[in-house]
Design a protein around this motif. Structure first.
Motif, PDB file in Angstrom:
ATOM      1  N   GLU A 129      26.140 -13.349 -36.545  1.00 42.45           N
ATOM      2  CA  GLU A 129      25.396 -14.599 -36.643  1.00 42.45           C
ATOM      3  C   GLU A 129      26.304 -15.708 -37.172  1.00 42.45           C
ATOM      4  OE1 GLU A 129      22.466 -11.355 -38.195  1.00 42.45           O
ATOM      5  OE2 GLU A 129      24.586 -11.864 -38.366  1.00 42.45           O
ATOM      6  N   SER A 130      25.997 -16.919 -36.781  1.00 42.99           N
ATOM      7  CA  SER A 130      26.696 -18.089 -37.303  1.00 42.99           C
ATOM      8  C   SER A 130      25.791 -19.298 -37.153  1.00 42.99           C
ATOM      9  CB  SER A 130      28.021 -18.316 -36.554  1.00 42.99           C
ATOM     10  OG  SER A 130      27.788 -18.552 -35.177  1.00 42.99           O
TER      11      SER A 130
ATOM     12  N   THR B 299      23.134 -14.982 -41.771  1.00 43.99           N
ATOM     13  CA  THR B 299      23.699 -16.295 -42.055  1.00 43.99           C
ATOM     14  C   THR B 299      22.709 -17.056 -42.918  1.00 43.99           C
ATOM     15  OG1 THR B 299      24.687 -18.281 -41.065  1.00 43.99           O
ATOM     16  CG2 THR B 299      22.791 -17.339 -39.913  1.00 43.99           C
TER      17      THR B 299
END
Length: 121
Positions: free
Chosen positions: A6-7, A115
């Motif tokens: 994830e980002s 994230t």
């Protein structure tokens, strides 16, 4: 082993927007259900949205109209567009891989590391 990363998290003011990404490696996202979940401090993990291999999308009622899940097959990535963010949206957001379209977390097999999203003025 399937991997998800994830980002896109960060600090945003109330009313702002963020777009989270969930990138997959070692498998093709389009063949699975991908779910987004979140967990706030002191609270249980809760479902946000999921997208099936048939491209059907499911949302928690409280997030309909504010959050949009989408998929880019060429990039092997699923996104979560979050608009009109509220302080109560503050949480760690996770994506996960499963085989059944559900907003319950238990059927999902593989999870990303999460994230952080913080909504604050």
């Amino acid at each position: 082993q399937l991997q998800l990363v994830e980002s896109g998290g960060g600090l945003v003011q109330p009313g702002g927007s963020l777009k989270l990404s969930c990138a997959a490696s070692r498998f093709t996202l389009e063949n699975y259900v991908i779910g987004w979940f979140r967990q706030a401090p002191g609270k249980e993990r809760e479902g946000v949205a999921c997208i099936g291999s048939d491209d059907r999308r499911y949302y928690v009622d409280s997030m309909k109209g504010r959050f949009t899940i989408s998929r880019d097959g060429a990039k092997n990535t699923v996104y979560l567009q979050m608009n009109s963010l509220k302080p109560e949206d503050t949480a760690v957001y996770y994506c996960a891989v499963g085989r059944v379209p559900t907003l319950r977390s238990s059927p999902y097999d593989y999870w990303g590391q999460g994230t952080q999203v913080t909504v604050s003025s």
